[in-house]
Write a protein that holds these residues in place. Structure first.
Motif, mmCIF file in Angstrom:
data_model
loop_
_atom_site.group_PDB
_atom_site.id
_atom_site.type_symbol
_atom_site.label_atom_id
_atom_site.label_comp_id
_atom_site.label_asym_id
_atom_site.label_seq_id
_atom_site.Cartn_x
_atom_site.Cartn_y
_atom_site.Cartn_z
ATOM 1 N N TYR A 70 0.319 -1.008 -0.203
ATOM 2 C CA TYR A 70 -0.192 -0.365 -0.126
ATOM 3 C C TYR A 70 0.949 1.283 0.370
ATOM 4 O O TYR A 70 1.508 1.434 1.319
ATOM 5 C CB TYR A 70 -0.675 0.375 1.949
ATOM 6 N N SER A 90 -5.582 -10.431 6.455
ATOM 7 C CA SER A 90 -6.852 -10.092 5.719
ATOM 8 C C SER A 90 -6.146 -9.379 4.448
ATOM 9 O O SER A 90 -7.750 -9.907 3.511
ATOM 10 C CB SER A 90 -7.528 -8.603 6.060
ATOM 11 N N ASN A 105 -8.200 -10.432 1.061
ATOM 12 C CA ASN A 105 -8.473 -9.919 0.449
ATOM 13 C C ASN A 105 -8.204 -9.884 -1.258
ATOM 14 O O ASN A 105 -9.267 -10.179 -2.569
ATOM 15 C CB ASN A 105 -8.218 -7.998 0.951
ATOM 16 N N LEU A 118 -10.121 -13.210 -2.226
ATOM 17 C CA LEU A 118 -11.719 -12.583 -3.030
ATOM 18 C C LEU A 118 -12.256 -11.694 -3.579
ATOM 19 O O LEU A 118 -13.114 -11.098 -4.579
ATOM 20 C CB LEU A 118 -12.195 -12.074 -1.298
ATOM 21 N N PHE A 126 -11.122 -8.596 -4.102
ATOM 22 C CA PHE A 126 -10.849 -7.356 -3.570
ATOM 23 C C PHE A 126 -9.830 -6.325 -3.999
ATOM 24 O O PHE A 126 -10.101 -5.442 -4.207
ATOM 25 C CB PHE A 126 -11.603 -6.560 -2.301
ATOM 26 N N VAL A 127 -8.689 -7.438 -3.379
ATOM 27 C CA VAL A 127 -7.629 -6.917 -3.549
ATOM 28 C C VAL A 127 -6.377 -7.585 -4.815
ATOM 29 O O VAL A 127 -6.664 -8.327 -5.241
ATOM 30 C CB VAL A 127 -6.413 -6.789 -2.168
ATOM 31 N N ARG A 128 -6.407 -6.843 -6.010
ATOM 32 C CA ARG A 128 -5.030 -7.097 -7.108
ATOM 33 C C ARG A 128 -4.113 -7.480 -5.969
ATOM 34 O O ARG A 128 -3.056 -6.321 -6.093
ATOM 35 C CB ARG A 128 -5.160 -6.471 -7.571
ATOM 36 N N PRO A 186 -13.574 -11.880 -10.652
ATOM 37 C CA PRO A 186 -13.354 -12.389 -9.901
ATOM 38 C C PRO A 186 -14.836 -12.773 -8.966
ATOM 39 O O PRO A 186 -14.769 -13.468 -7.911
ATOM 40 C CB PRO A 186 -13.392 -10.571 -8.887
ATOM 41 N N ASP A 187 -15.743 -13.058 -10.083
ATOM 42 C CA ASP A 187 -17.360 -13.079 -10.408
ATOM 43 C C ASP A 187 -17.183 -14.969 -9.823
ATOM 44 O O ASP A 187 -17.891 -15.433 -9.005
ATOM 45 C CB ASP A 187 -18.229 -12.835 -10.825
ATOM 46 N N ARG A 211 -15.183 -16.162 -6.877
ATOM 47 C CA ARG A 211 -16.256 -15.613 -5.526
ATOM 48 C C ARG A 211 -17.498 -16.965 -5.428
ATOM 49 O O ARG A 211 -18.246 -17.512 -4.545
ATOM 50 C CB ARG A 211 -16.904 -14.535 -5.253
ATOM 51 N N TYR A 216 -17.205 -17.024 1.988
ATOM 52 C CA TYR A 216 -16.032 -16.024 2.616
ATOM 53 C C TYR A 216 -16.838 -15.520 4.477
ATOM 54 O O TYR A 216 -18.346 -14.662 4.307
ATOM 55 C CB TYR A 216 -15.995 -14.394 2.327
ATOM 56 N N PRO A 240 -16.372 -12.634 7.457
ATOM 57 C CA PRO A 240 -15.809 -11.556 8.018
ATOM 58 C C PRO A 240 -15.631 -11.766 9.883
ATOM 59 O O PRO A 240 -16.156 -12.162 10.599
ATOM 60 C CB PRO A 240 -16.645 -10.700 7.536
#
Ligand SMILES: Nc1ncnc2c1ncn2[C@@H]1O[C@H](COP(=O)(O)OP(=O)(O)O)[C@@H](O)[C@H]1O
Ligand SMILES: [Mg+2]
Lengths: 474, 471, 248
Positions: free
Chosen positions: C19, C49, C53, C56, C58-60, C77-78, C81, C86, C88
């Motif tokens: 990040y 996490s 992610n 999931l 959510f994060v590449r 992703p779909d 998923r 998942y 949380p």
């Protein structure tokens, strides 16, 4: 006032000053008030100037008419323009909805024409940009925006418990917030105060201006209290915002719009045509001057003959037709006044009904107050119309008397006229602006009473809400 | 489809959403009732006026319909009644009907001294504007959309469900489906009362369909805006505040500023000017040689040139001629006056290209035929009648024919103007484009909601409202 | 070893992620097979996490790749998923709906159009949510009960992969024990479970393998040795050594 209270108020200001949204909203509202004041003053001056110019132009034209039969001048007539009240720039009230030009002539009562709202697109109905509009409609929203989280936010974040745990009472917290937001309300009124002071100084309406300011201060404090009460009662800031906006919606937008239809449905106003026809019928019932056997005018004739001590109209020192015209005008004007009084009474009943329901909306109280004090309420217009009618009567009678006294009773010739210098003897229309404090004192007191009741009620609620806050947060 | 139904059910099971929708429905129903009540009141007033007028006319006919009756007197004392009934859709969008006159009497004198008479209205009641369906749509429906959409995303985030929702494979269409469900619910709450009203007043289907289309587009605009804001803000408080800000600007601030600008840029003082000018011309005629009047009159009325000349001090043909000449002389001022009103209408329409609130107002009231344009059309119908009555009397007056009781039977009838509701295409296209653009933009933005990693840790700003002051 | 022979249902290969300037994952690789429970153990901020992610979608990831049943969540992703469930860290549901209605709704959202009723009750049976609670609104549910609902949802979806983020944080010992039993139900169904946790005891109690995650890097993997499971004392020593070396 304890140190903690002041500190809480200062903290609230600091938060407001640091919150971008609050700052932007505040500055925007300020700009809006300033724009509204400037454009409104400008428009006010332009309208005032135009109406004064038209008024003097038309009387010039009247005085410059050539030698004529006075009855021609009765129908040449006069145009009268409604001058704006000095504080009308602040609250234009009904001015856009009532015509501002009336044509006066003999035995007819014409309407006031060319109301701005009838000549504008419908967009005008969204509202008119005046300081009053901004203060009545938008300022409460700003107060809501700035204050909705004052207590609910502290509760949501848990800082309220923290403060209470340190021995600060909920009452101190609530008064601190109240001081902070009441000051904001004061800041909102400030530009309007300046404008009113400047504008009223030259016109001698400073008492009215002062009362207007007082009314708006009370109104905005009502909203401040309302915001704090709800913020104290509701656990989440977002819910406080939604509840406050719903309240604003109901009291500022919904009630003022919804009530008129209820009221109008309960109390019918006759149309102009019905009134005209009814007056015509009433006149006929009194007497017909063209009918030689009419009892009313025969009595009138006998009375005139007796007054002048002659036995035949031919022997009168004045023109009998002129006397009949005067008598006719007297009868008509009586009827005009009677029907106008009836219509005004109906309108007054309608408006009184709205004001009574208006207990439920501080906006209705402050709007009434503001219009009345600015000289732009309906009563003021009704008063203008009645001044116009009595002027109409006097100028027509002036001319009728000229006819009776100066047109030869016998053998007047085919085209009898009197000298043009006579027209100068007819005085022009002199409007006397009524003093709202004199003619509407009761209504002004009533509006202040309603606002005071709101203030007192909300203050009690706030005290209760503070107690509850202390209970639930502990 | 069944998933869509599930979303509908889910929305209705939320107490605040159900309350907002029910309130909207209730207010729309009240507004429809109130609009119908006003329409009925105006129709009843028209009937009362017609009755009063008929009595008045009968009395005039009795006095002036003698075997040797003079048409000049007949014309002078006979008023003609005109009226403008509310259109079947007027109940939904009252517009200016509460302030414009809807009955007016004219006679054979100069038209422009009669045409601008106003009606007795209680100005204080008119001041806040009418409470009708259009008001509920323009002002209140966006607030219902606000309640339903402001926390569409942030609400899930704050409740902690967002990650679970987004971890499901079908999450992509989630926001679109929810938006669609809520949009339809708001539309239904508004449309149901309107449809009832339309059935009661038996409005033409096209007008009803038109107003529903406008409502659908206007709500689509607000729904698009709602979703966009919901997808951008971090907290539900921020969403509510932002949408409320948009609402204030679009319904209160911008239209008021625009009105102020338009009305000062385009003054309509010509109305006063033409009245003053007409009086001068008409009354000056009394002191001018009659030939001057007749010469002017015959320019447009050559057919009466060869009728018997006027020799005495007074003759009705001269009297009616100078009234007509007065009207003709102020034609330029009348044209300018009308042009200024038309310009105000035109600029309002242009403002509507930018402000959906204004274009919706323009569209609805054009459909309901209750705007300024409608009133001008009513004035035109009065002018047409005035022309017909002049031409009705001219043969009697100019050829000096007697005007008898039988002639009173043949007075020209007023032809009410046809109900003129129409679709303002420009505004419709503007509104449609605004709605589509916002919907597309917001759906794209909502799509990205799933890409944004929804953690509780605060991240560097993502532009617009990244650091909300309202939490 | 089992995991190396079986086909990996869940696999991460050399994941790296940052990040901004902050490196969060540094060459992380792991594999989880069918019917296996893998505990990703690490302190706060270790990158657990973030790893979830990435699975999931959510994060590449900056580099490296992940796969769920052979599907790359960063590109599809779909589809990924659709193969995973998942749960949380804090399970939040629609408070105004009952447990049953919540599962029904989420199942519906996940694309199950038919036969929902026939799978919900067995799933609720498996997680042991008492029948009387199923029709109640979840507004008043404890964290443990909510978690049961979420896991029932996962079971009802009948997917091969289960991702759990800090499932035992905030649970009392009894609820933790119940949770451990739940994972057994998943294991029996042959589900590959990846559980991110900082709770050593819980990991030791249920996991087949434990991966020690430190500053985004998988330091060491320990496998359970047959029926004896883990030697908790030894694990604890290792875990705390690592923490000390990190703070040092
Ligand atoms: N969206 C984000 N933006 C920036 N930093 C993040 C983001 N999400 C997580 N981080 C940082 O990455 C590191 C690893 O986070 P995370 O994977 O959530 O750790 P944990 O092992 O506690 O679950 C932490 O230091 C965290 O602050
Ligand atoms: Mg974590």
């Amino acid at each position: 006032m304890s140190g903690a209270t002041v500190r809480i108020a200062r903290e609230e200001w600091r938060w407001l000053a640091r919150s971008r949204v609050a700052l932007v909203a505040g500055v925007l509202l300020l700009l809006l008030i300033i724009t509204a004041t400037f454009t409104s003053v400008q428009k006010h001056e332009a309208i005032d100037e135009a109406r004064a110019r038209y008024q003097s132009e038309q009387i010039e034209q009247f005085y410059n008419q050539p030698d004529r039969h006075p009855h021609r001048m009765v129908h040449y007539g006069q145009y009268v323009f409604r001058p704006l009240a000095p504080l009308a720039f602040f609250d234009t009230g009904v001015d856009a909805y009532t015509g501002n030009m009336v044509f006066l002539e003999g035995h007819r009562q014409n309407s006031a024409n060319f109301a701005e709202a009838r000549q504008s697109s419908l967009m005008l109905r969204f509202g008119q940009l005046t300081p009053a509009f901004v203060l009545q409609t938008l300022a409460p929203l700003l107060i809501i925006f700035l204050a909705f989280r004052a207590l609910a936010g502290e509760r949501e974040r848990g800082t309220l418990r923290l403060m209470l745990a340190q021995g600060i009472s909920a009452r101190q917290i609530v008064s601190g917030k109240l001081i902070a937001h009441a000051a904001v309300a004061g800041a909102i009124v400030l530009p309007a105060l300046l404008a009113l002071t400047i504008m009223s100084a030259s016109s001698g309406a400073s008492a009215q201006a002062l009362l207007i300011i007082l009314g708006y201060c009370a109104y905005l404090i009502v909203w401040t209290l309302m915001a704090l009460v709800l913020s104290a009662l509701v656990p989440r800031a977002r819910d406080a915002l939604l509840a406050l906006v719903a309240l604003w919606m109901v009291t500022v937008v919904l009630l003022p719009r919804g009530l008129p239809e209820l009221v109008a449905a309960s109390q019918t106003l006759p149309t102009r045509i019905e009134t005209e026809v009814a007056i015509g019928r009433d006149l006929k019932a009194i007497g017909d001057s063209h009918d030689p056997d009419d009892p009313y005018f025969n009595d009138f004739k006998m009375e005139v003959l007796a007054r002048y001590g002659v036995s035949d109209v031919q022997d009168l020192p004045v023109q009998y037709a002129g006397l009949v015209a005067m008598e006719g005008e007297r009868l008509t004007s009586d009827l005009f006044n009677r029907y106008a009084a009836d219509a005004n009474a109906r309108e007054d009943r309608q408006n009184a009904l709205v004001r009574t329901f208006g207990l439920a909306s501080p906006l209705i109280a402050v709007r009434q107050l503001s219009m009345t004090l600015a000289g732009t309420d309906l009563d003021n217009h009704q008063d203008f119309l009645s001044q116009v009618e009595s002027y109409r009567y006097s100028f027509v009678q002036h001319l009728n008397r000229m006819q009776a006294e100066q047109i030869p009773a016998v053998n007047p010739g085919e085209d009898p006229r009197i000298d043009a210098s006579n027209w100068l003897e007819v005085p022009g229309f002199a409007y006397v602006a009524p003093n709202p404090l004199a003619y509407a004192g009761g209504r002004i007191a009533q509006s202040f009473g309603i606002l005071a009741a709101w203030l007192a009620g909300l203050a009690c609620l706030l005290i209760l809400a503070a107690r509850r806050l202390e209970r639930i947060a502990r | 489809m069944s998933l869509f139904l599930a979303e509908l059910k889910l929305t209705l099971r939320s107490r605040i959403a159900a309350a907002a929708l029910f309130l909207l429905f209730l207010l729309a129903a009240l507004a429809v009732w109130s609009g119908i009540s006003l329409s009925d009141r105006q129709n009843a007033a028209i009937e009362r006026v017609q009755a009063a007028h008929a009595q008045d006319l009968a009395a005039v006919a009795r006095v002036y319909g003698q075997p040797d009756g003079d048409a000049g007197y007949g014309a002078y004392y006979t008023f003609y009644l005109t009226w403008d009934r509310p259109s079947p859709l007027a109940f939904a969008a009252i517009g200016q009907r509460d302030i414009q006159p809807f009955t007016l009497r004219v006679r054979t004198l100069g038209l422009h001294s009669q045409l601008y008479e106003s009606e007795n209205i209680n100005a204080e009641l008119a001041l806040p504007g009418p409470f009708d369906w259009a008001f509920v749509l323009i002002y209140l429906a966006p607030l219902a959309v606000l309640v339903l959409l402001h926390d569409l995303v942030a609400g899930e985030r704050e409740a902690g469900r967002l990650r679970l929702l987004l971890s499901l494979p079908g999450a992509r269409g989630l926001w679109a489906r929810r938006l669609g469900a809520r949009y339809l619910l708001v539309l239904a709450a508004l449309a149901l009362p309107l449809v009832l009203g339309l059935m009661l007043t038996q409005a033409p289907l096209t007008l009803g369909a038109g107003s529903l289309l406008v409502a659908a587009l206007y709500l689509a605009f607000w729904s698009g805006l709602g979703l966009l804001v919901a997808a951008l803000v971090r907290s539900s408080g921020g969403g509510a505040a932002t949408l409320l800000g948009c609402w204030i600007v679009l319904t209160l601030v911008a239209p008021t500023l625009a009105t102020s600008a338009i009305n000062s840029a385009i003054p309509a003082a010509r109305g006063t000017d033409l009245s003053l000018a007409q009086r001068e011309i008409v009354h000056a005629a009394w002191d001018k040689p009659k030939e001057e009047t007749f010469d002017a009159f015959f320019v447009n009325h050559p057919e009466w040139r060869d009728t018997p000349p006027v020799t005495g001090r007074f003759h009705w043909k001269w009297y009616y001629a100078f009234h007509q000449v007065g009207d003709e002389a102020v034609a330029p001022q009348v044209a300018e006056y009308r042009a200024s009103l038309a310009a105000r209408e035109r600029w309002t329409e242009r403002v509507g290209w930018l402000l959906p609130t204004v274009s919706t107002q323009v569209l609805l009231h054009r459909l309901a035929d209750t705007d300024l344009q409608a009133h001008l059309a009513y004035q035109d119908s009065i002018a047409a009648l005035h022309r017909r009555i002049r031409y009705f009397y001219y043969p009697y007056v100019f050829e000096e024919r007697p005007f008898t009781a039988a002639d009173f039977e043949r007075l020209p009838d007023y032809q009410p103007r046809p109900s003129g509701g129409s679709l303002a295409w420009g505004s419709l296209i503007a509104l449609g484009l605004a709605a589509l653009a916002l919907l597309a933009l917001s759906l794209r933005r909502a799509h990205r909601v799933e890409m944004v990693q929804p953690t509780a840790t605060s991240r560097p700003g993502r532009g617009f409202l990244s650091k909300p002051a309202f939490t | 070893m089992k995991s190396e022979t079986a086909d990996a249902v869940l696999e991460a290969r050399h994941l790296r992620h940052s990040y901004g300037a902050r490196r969060v994952l540094d060459d992380l690789s792991l594999r989880v097979g069918a019917g296996e429970i893998y505990a990703l153990l690490g302190g706060n901020g270790a990158g657990k996490s973030t790893t979830l992610n990435i699975f999931l979608g959510f994060v590449r990831p900056g580099s490296g790749s992940a796969s769920v049943c052979g599907i790359d969540p960063s590109t599809a992703p779909d589809e990924a998923r659709a193969a995973l469930a998942y749960v949380p860290e804090s399970v939040a549901l629609y408070d105004h709906l009952s447990a049953y209605e919540n599962i029904d709704y989420f199942l519906h959202l996940a694309g199950a159009n038919r036969h929902r009723t026939s799978v919900i009750d067995p799933a609720l049976d498996d997680v042991g949510l008492v029948a009387s609670a199923r029709g109640q609104r979840v507004g008043g549910f404890s964290k443990g009960m909510r978690q049961k609902v979420a896991i029932a949802l996962a079971l009802a979806r009948n997917v091969p992969v289960l991702l759990l983020d800090e499932p035992t944080s905030g649970l009392d010992p009894r609820a933790t024990a119940e949770f451990n039993d739940l994972l057994e139900a998943a294991r029996k169904r042959g589900i590959a479970t990846l559980m991110a946790t900082h709770d050593l005891l819980s990991a030791a109690a249920v996991a087949d393998r434990i991966g020690f995650l430190r500053e985004g890097h998988l330091d060491e993997e320990v496998a359970a040795n047959g029926g004896a499971r883990f030697d908790v004392d030894a694990l604890f020593r290792r875990y705390s050594e690592r923490r000390e070396s990190r703070t040092a």
